[in-house]
Structures are given as C-alpha cells and as structure tokens.
Write an enzyme that holds these catalytic residues in place. Structure first.
Site, PDB file in Angstrom:
ATOM      1  N   ASP A  82     -10.487   5.729   0.930  1.00 54.06           N
ATOM      2  CA  ASP A  82      -9.188   5.363   0.726  1.00 54.06           C
ATOM      3  C   ASP A  82      -8.638   4.078   0.062  1.00 54.06           C
ATOM      4  OD1 ASP A  82      -6.768   6.065   0.830  1.00 54.06           O
ATOM      5  OD2 ASP A  82      -6.552   5.311   2.883  1.00 54.06           O
ATOM      6  N   ASP A 104      -7.983   3.151  -6.702  1.00 54.58           N
ATOM      7  CA  ASP A 104      -6.146   2.392  -6.827  1.00 54.58           C
ATOM      8  C   ASP A 104      -6.008   1.924  -8.271  1.00 54.58           C
ATOM      9  OD1 ASP A 104      -3.256   1.753  -6.083  1.00 54.58           O
ATOM     10  OD2 ASP A 104      -4.038   1.462  -4.250  1.00 54.58           O
ATOM     11  N   HIS A 180       3.898   3.816   2.936  1.00 54.24           N
ATOM     12  CA  HIS A 180       1.884   2.854   3.692  1.00 54.24           C
ATOM     13  C   HIS A 180       3.315   2.220   5.103  1.00 54.24           C
ATOM     14  CE1 HIS A 180      -0.517   3.101   0.279  1.00 54.24           C
ATOM     15  NE2 HIS A 180      -0.649   3.751   1.399  1.00 54.24           N
ATOM     16  N   GLY A 214       1.274   7.547   2.795  1.00 55.47           N
ATOM     17  CA  GLY A 214       2.149   6.805   3.277  1.00 55.47           C
ATOM     18  C   GLY A 214       3.026   8.040   3.929  1.00 55.47           C
ATOM     19  N   SER A 216       3.409   9.475   6.747  1.00 53.99           N
ATOM     20  CA  SER A 216       2.914   9.605   8.617  1.00 53.99           C
ATOM     21  C   SER A 216       4.181   9.629   8.444  1.00 53.99           C
ATOM     22  CB  SER A 216       2.703   8.672   9.599  1.00 53.99           C
ATOM     23  OG  SER A 216       1.118   8.529   9.253  1.00 53.99           O
ATOM     24  N   ASP A 258      -2.256   8.107   8.976  1.00 55.58           N
ATOM     25  CA  ASP A 258      -2.885   7.024   8.960  1.00 55.58           C
ATOM     26  C   ASP A 258      -2.024   6.583  11.104  1.00 55.58           C
ATOM     27  OD1 ASP A 258      -4.735   5.144  10.272  1.00 55.58           O
ATOM     28  OD2 ASP A 258      -4.845   3.841   8.734  1.00 55.58           O
ATOM     29  N   SER A 259      -1.039   5.732  10.669  1.00 55.40           N
ATOM     30  CA  SER A 259      -0.155   5.408  11.147  1.00 55.40           C
ATOM     31  C   SER A 259       0.603   6.061  12.782  1.00 55.40           C
ATOM     32  CB  SER A 259       1.123   4.913  10.190  1.00 55.40           C
ATOM     33  OG  SER A 259       1.049   3.780   9.988  1.00 55.40           O
TER      34      SER A 259
HETATM   35  P1  13P Z   1       1.211   6.386   6.623  1.00 60.95           P
HETATM   36  O1  13P Z   1       0.719   4.575   6.846  1.00 60.95           O
HETATM   37  O2  13P Z   1       1.794   6.241   6.648  1.00 60.95           O
HETATM   38  O3  13P Z   1       0.078   6.548   7.805  1.00 60.95           O
HETATM   39  O4  13P Z   1      -0.260   6.569   4.921  1.00 60.95           O
HETATM   40  C1  13P Z   1      -1.748   6.467   5.701  1.00 60.95           C
HETATM   41  C2  13P Z   1      -2.165   6.482   3.851  1.00 60.95           C
HETATM   42  O5  13P Z   1      -1.310   7.023   2.326  1.00 60.95           O
HETATM   43  C3  13P Z   1      -3.692   6.198   3.663  1.00 60.95           C
HETATM   44  O6  13P Z   1      -4.305   5.722   2.240  1.00 60.95           O
HETATM   45  O1  G3H Z   2      -3.068   2.977   3.325  1.00 56.41           O
HETATM   46  C1  G3H Z   2      -3.662   2.105   3.950  1.00 56.41           C
HETATM   47  C2  G3H Z   2      -4.809   3.115   5.371  1.00 56.41           C
HETATM   48  O2  G3H Z   2      -3.429   3.472   6.433  1.00 56.41           O
HETATM   49  C3  G3H Z   2      -5.617   2.633   5.633  1.00 56.41           C
HETATM   50  O3  G3H Z   2      -5.657   1.054   6.000  1.00 56.41           O
HETATM   51  O4  G3H Z   2      -6.565  -0.589   5.205  1.00 56.41           O
HETATM   52  O5  G3H Z   2      -5.592  -1.611   7.626  1.00 56.41           O
HETATM   53  O6  G3H Z   2      -7.133   0.109   7.108  1.00 56.41           O
HETATM   54  P1  G3H Z   2      -6.327   0.107   6.571  1.00 56.41           P
HETATM   55 ZN    ZN Z   3      -2.264   5.136   0.992  1.00 54.34          ZN
END
Ligand code: 13P
Ligand code: G3H
Ligand code: ZN
Length: 311
Positions: A82, A104, A180, A214, A216, A258-259
C-alpha cells in the site's frame, strides 16, 4: 492455492458490479480477523501492507502470517504493498513475494509520476506482479504525511487515458473526495463524492479497474465505544456506506479500509479493560480485538462490498 494477483478478481468484480475489500494489516490478530471473515463468507481478499506496517512488523513476519492465512482459508488472497513511495521499496516487496504493489507518485509532477510508475511497472510485470498507480491527491494522513484539504486535488479525467497507456498500470487509484484517516469531513459537513469524475474516468477507461482509497466509514458505533470507555475522539464523519455501494456498482473494484479496523480494535481493547480491570493476559484482550475485526469485515463484505461468495 498460492497468493494470487488481482487480475481475475478485478475482472469479475467489474463485470459483477461489486468490489474487493483491501484491508490494511499490521499484526497476526488483524490478519486472522479479516481472513476468518473472508472464509466464513467465501470472499476474495486483498491484504495490504504499508511501508509503516512493514517497518513495524519487519519484512518477514507479515509475509509469513499472510501465507499462513492462505493455507488456513484456501481463499484467493492478494498480498499488496500500500502506498509504495519508491522503486526500491516496490522491488523489495516483489522480491519478498508480494503479488501486487502500489507506486504512489500522486504527489509528483505529472511527468515524474509517469516516469516512476513506468519504471515500477516494467520491473513488476517482468516478475508477474501487478501494479496500482495513482492520479489526483487525497487529503488526510498516510504514513506520517499529512495532506491538508487545500493541498488535496481531484483526479483530472482528461489525464487518465494518457497515464494508463504510458505507464502500463493494471489499476488506478483516483481522488473523488475520500480521504485518509478518521477525520474525513468536519462536523456538520455533508459528505460528498465526485461521482461525475468517477463516471467520466470510467468512460475514458472502459473496463479498467478503479481503486478508492480513504474509504472507511468511520463506523460511529466504535467511536462511541471508544469515548464511552475513556477515549477522547472528536466527532468523526466517514464515507457513507450507500456512496461506497454506489462506487462498487460502478468502475471501483478495490475499496481500501484501514481506519475502521483501527477503531474496532481500539474500541474492543478499551472496553475489555474497563470491564476486566484485573486482566493481563494478552490473549484475552487481543482475542476480543480479533473478534471485532472479524465483525467489521463481515459487515463490509455483506453490506458494502457485495463480494460474498465470489471467491
Ligand atoms: P481509511 O483511512 O479511510 O481506512 O483508508 C485506508 C487507505 O486508503 C489505505 O491505503
Ligand atoms: O493510507 C494509509 C493506510 O491507512 C496505512 O497507514 O501508513 O499508518 O500504516 P500507515
Ligand atoms: Zn490509501
């Protein structure tokens, strides 16, 4: 079944009008919670590792834990990098056996983004690995970089065809108003996504898989539990589920989450200690956290992504 690439998954998702969940993983309980949900609902999965997660767990552990999940579940699982920020990081993950990487370059000037993405694609494709690129810039926090709302920018549909053709990417992340982290919209602000941009992008790239970062929903039930049990999270507003369902029915084949996992895990641990102040066995509170992660992922698969029984 070994780890797979996302090629088949995206083709079926595009045609079927649903999306695959791409969930961020940082430790064993998170991987187990996600993959147990996937197994129960027979859903394909993308498990994604950020550079921060790879630093936290080191380069071997997450790879081996994901391999264990493949053995335990028998599901088609993609291991994805990611937000790769350099050719070297993408190369290193590919050497480790990742089946998909994101490069990215969205913060770079357009031509530099193309150059870096093209370099990663050439290497990745020579190893049978697929690549996600990004055009447009999301607001919010990712890997310690905080992009303010003013510095965020929507994807320009007139650029996508040129970008995809010249880089050779297999999927494209676009910016249509998601961001995010846990604070996507201000209290009182009405969440809005630029579906007009998504529509125009898909018209210019027929059949091509689009990725939503992003995404969530900042599930209110978990924010509530966190604050009930000693947390101090300000009001948080995420992406409404009906908007995610709409995106999944269009060209969006991968939805990043993720969030919501972080909130679910934190809520269960706070609640656990409030209810059992005498506990000190990590299996008790991490077991609760794992169950909560599983519940969130089941909810996403059934109510948001629509990918149950698509494995
Ligand atoms: P969220 O912060 O909305 O969960 O997005 C996660 C994400 O885009 C990881 O690449
Ligand atoms: O987009 C980012 C993801 O939520 C990952 O977060 O870089 O803190 O592991 P992180
Ligand atoms: Zn992301």
């Amino acid at each position: 079944m070994p780890l797979v690439t996302s090629t088949e998954m995206f083709k079926k998702a595009y045609e079927g009008g649903y999306a695959i969940g791409a969930f961020n993983v940082n430790n064993m309980e998170i991987i187990q919670g996600i993959t147990e949900a996937g197994k129960e609902l027979n859903a394909p999965l993308i498990l994604q590792v950020s550079s921060g997660a790879r630093k936290y767990a080191n380069r071997t552990y997450l790879k081996k834990l994901v391999e264990a999940a493949v053995i335990e579940t028998g599901l088609p699982i993609v291991l994805h990098l990611d937000h790769g920020d350099s050719f070297e990081l993408c190369q290193s993950c590919i050497e480790d056996g990742f089946t998909s990487v994101m490069i990215d370059g969205s913060h770079l000037p357009y031509e530099e983004n193309i150059k870096l993405t093209r370099q990663v694609v050439e290497y990745a494709h020579s190893k049978g690995v697929v690549v996600e690129g990004e055009l447009g810039r999301l607001a919010g926090i990712e890997d310690k970089v905080n992009v303010s709302a003013e510095d965020a920018s929507y994807t320009r549909p007139e650029e996508v065809q040129d970008f995809v053709t010249r880089t050779g990417v297999d999927s494209l992340a676009i910016a249509i108003g998601t961001s995010h982290g846990a604070y996507k919209f201000k209290p009182g602000q009405k969440p809005q996504l630029r579906f007009d941009i998504l529509k125009e992008v898909s018209q210019r790239l027929p059949g091509f898989p689009i990725v939503l970062h992003g995404a969530s929903s900042v599930m209110p039930e978990y924010v509530k539990i966190i604050n009930e049990f000693g947390g101090k999270m300000p009001d948080a507003i995420g992406i409404p589920e009906d908007m995610l369902r709409q995106a999944a029915s269009m060209a969006v084949c991968k939805i990043n989450i993720d969030s919501d996992l972080r909130l679910a895990m934190t809520a269960s641990i706070r609640k656990h200690f409030a209810e059992h102040p005498d506990h000190f066995d990590p299996r008790q509170y991490l077991g609760d956290a794992r169950s909560n992660i599983k519940a969130v992922v089941e909810h996403k698969i059934k109510e948001v992504l629509g990918c149950a029984d698509k494995a």
